[in-house]
Design a protein around this motif. Structure first.
Motif, short mmCIF file in Angstrom:
data_model
loop_
_atom_site.label_atom_id
_atom_site.label_comp_id
_atom_site.label_asym_id
_atom_site.label_seq_id
_atom_site.Cartn_x
_atom_site.Cartn_y
_atom_site.Cartn_z
N LYS A 1 7.05 7.30 7.06
CA LYS A 1 6.27 6.16 6.38
C LYS A 1 7.03 4.82 6.70
CE LYS A 1 4.12 8.36 2.70
NZ LYS A 1 4.40 9.02 1.54
N ARG A 2 7.83 4.88 7.55
CA ARG A 2 8.86 3.47 7.95
C ARG A 2 7.91 2.51 8.66
NH1 ARG A 2 14.59 6.32 9.55
NH2 ARG A 2 14.67 7.53 7.48
N PRO A 3 8.41 1.21 8.97
CA PRO A 3 7.56 0.35 9.37
C PRO A 3 7.16 0.71 10.77
CG PRO A 3 9.30 -0.83 8.30
CD PRO A 3 9.41 0.43 8.17
N GLU A 4 8.08 1.31 11.68
CA GLU A 4 7.91 1.58 12.97
C GLU A 4 6.70 2.72 13.41
OE1 GLU A 4 10.74 1.25 11.54
OE2 GLU A 4 11.55 -0.56 12.92
N ALA A 5 6.53 3.26 12.04
CA ALA A 5 5.40 4.66 12.26
C ALA A 5 4.26 3.81 12.30
CB ALA A 5 5.67 5.41 10.97
N HIS B 1 0.70 -1.21 0.08
CA HIS B 1 -0.13 -0.10 -0.08
C HIS B 1 0.96 1.54 0.03
CE1 HIS B 1 -3.68 -2.28 0.57
NE2 HIS B 1 -3.02 -2.83 1.90
N GLY B 2 2.10 1.08 0.13
CA GLY B 2 3.07 2.37 0.10
C GLY B 2 3.07 3.11 1.74
N VAL B 3 2.25 2.49 2.53
CA VAL B 3 2.23 3.22 3.82
C VAL B 3 2.23 1.85 4.80
CG1 VAL B 3 0.98 5.32 3.31
CG2 VAL B 3 -0.18 3.01 3.82
N PRO B 4 3.02 2.20 6.07
CA PRO B 4 3.21 0.86 6.97
C PRO B 4 1.60 0.51 7.74
CG PRO B 4 3.68 3.06 7.87
CD PRO B 4 3.45 3.53 6.41
#
Ligand code: IPM
Ligand code: MG
Length: 360
Positions: A90-94, A51-54
């Motif tokens: 936009k990174r996984p942790e977010a 999806h381009g977002v985490p």
């Protein structure tokens, strides 16, 4: 009972360990007559890829609609994965921080317990490990430094980064109440950890904890500075019952506490809001170095599923059955590679899941 569980397998070892926890839950369902319905959702790197977002708003809405969330782990290798070339939001942790905030999961319970059978894996001196320990780290999860305003900019030609640490009295009070409530069900001791010799947020923390403590005359409580606490955890971990602390200190101290149990792969966690809803996940990370090799230790995730039964579904005897099954496989000397030692039998992630499911 019919239970609707949103399942977020996530990245790295997440899919492997969550599959084993589902196997164990299904064994519980078969034995005690419950149905666990799973809806799988994406979060972290796997969501970025699709999806381009985490984390999508759709996934948040579905998680909210479930009774509980079972989570594996998110994220990859921070130096090599393309996810870490993206802007921070936009990174996984977010995605993880967003779901905690959106679901209002302000109370993070991380039990650290040294199994007799794993004393040999404890990195502390024998005389310390011999005493054993059993503590509950209560980490505030939706405030403080991880949620404050932050920016990096040039000030007078010098690159400058700012992170802000804010707590209000209500945020402190609600986590303190949870901490004292849990202490009442345990050995009735609270160690509130702060840095009140330096930080204003810690001075307010201390004041509010003292107010809350007045309502719990049976609970002994003490304040401890975080640097001292880091030291006491390796010197005399048996002294701790409930360790109550803010977000960043809890993040760091819970990794330390988990390591002295022998392996971070043993540590469960529950993140709760004011209701019965909760998100349950192992305390450890996605371990990208061993992902996809059927090597990971699924016990932390299986014990997190037990916490889910206990806290969200009020299924105490079912939760006891999982915890007893885990204890049993350790007594029978089965070990994944993180906790294997001479005289014990090495098993894979899925074998460990099978062994525990059979003993439920
Ligand atoms: C944890 C993790 C997370 C946190 C990261 C991945 C954002 O370290 O759950 O402890 O710091 O809360
Ligand atoms: Mg952490």
């Amino acid at each position: 009972m019919n239970c609707n569980i949103a399942v977020i397998k996530g990245d790295g070892i997440g899919p492997e360990v969550v599959s084993e926890a589902m196997k164990v839950l299904d064994a519980v369902g078969a034995k005690y007559g419950h149905t666990f319905n799973y809806e799988q959702l994406l979060m972290g790197g796997c969501s970025i890829d699709v999806h381009g977002v985490p984390l999508t708003d759709e996934a948040v809405a579905r998680a909210k609609a479930a009774d509980a969330v079972l989570l594996g782990s998110i994220g990859g290798n921070t130096s090599t994965s393309p996810w870490y070339k993206l802007p921070p939001e936009k990174r996984p942790e977010a995605g993880l921080l967003k779901i905690r905030k959106e679901l209002g999961l302000f109370a993070n319970l991380r039990p650290a317990f040294l199994y007799n059978e794993l004393k040999g894996a404890c990195p502390l001196k024998e005389e310390i490990a011999d005493k054993g320990f059993d503590m509950m780290i209560m980490r505030e999860l939706t405030g403080g430094l991880y949620f404050g305003a932050r920016e990096t900019k040039e000030v007078d030609g010098v690159m400058t980064a700012v992170d802000t640490l804010t707590y209000n009295e209500n945020e402190i009070r609600r986590i303190a109440i949870k901490g004292f409530d849990i202490a009442m069900k345990r050995r009735k001791k609270v160690t509130s950890v702060d840095k009140a010799n330096v930080l204003d947020s810690s001075r307010l923390w201390r004041k509010i904890v003292e107010e809350v403590a007045k309502d719990y005359p049976e609970v002994t409580y003490e304040h401890m500075l975080v640097d001292n606490c880091a030291m006491q955890l390796v010197k005399d971990p048996a002294q701790f019952d409930v360790v109550l602390t803010e977000n960043m200190f809890g993040d760091i101290l819970s990794d330390e506490a988990s390591m002295i149990t022998g392996s971070i792969g043993m540590l469960a966690s529950a993140s709760l809001n004011e209701t019965k809803f909760g998100m349950y996940e192992p305390s450890g990370g996605s371990a990208p170095d061993i992902a996809g090799q059927n090597k990971a230790n699924p016990i932390a995730t299986i014990l997190s599923a037990a916490m889910m039964l206990r806290y969200t579904f009020d299924m105490d005897k079912e939760a006891d059955a999982i915890e007893a099954a885990v204890q049993q496989v350790l007594v029978e000397n089965y070990r994944t590679c993180d906790i294997v030692s001479e005289g014990t039998e090495l098993v894979s992630c899925s074998q460990m899941g099978d062994l525990i499911a059979e003993r439920v």
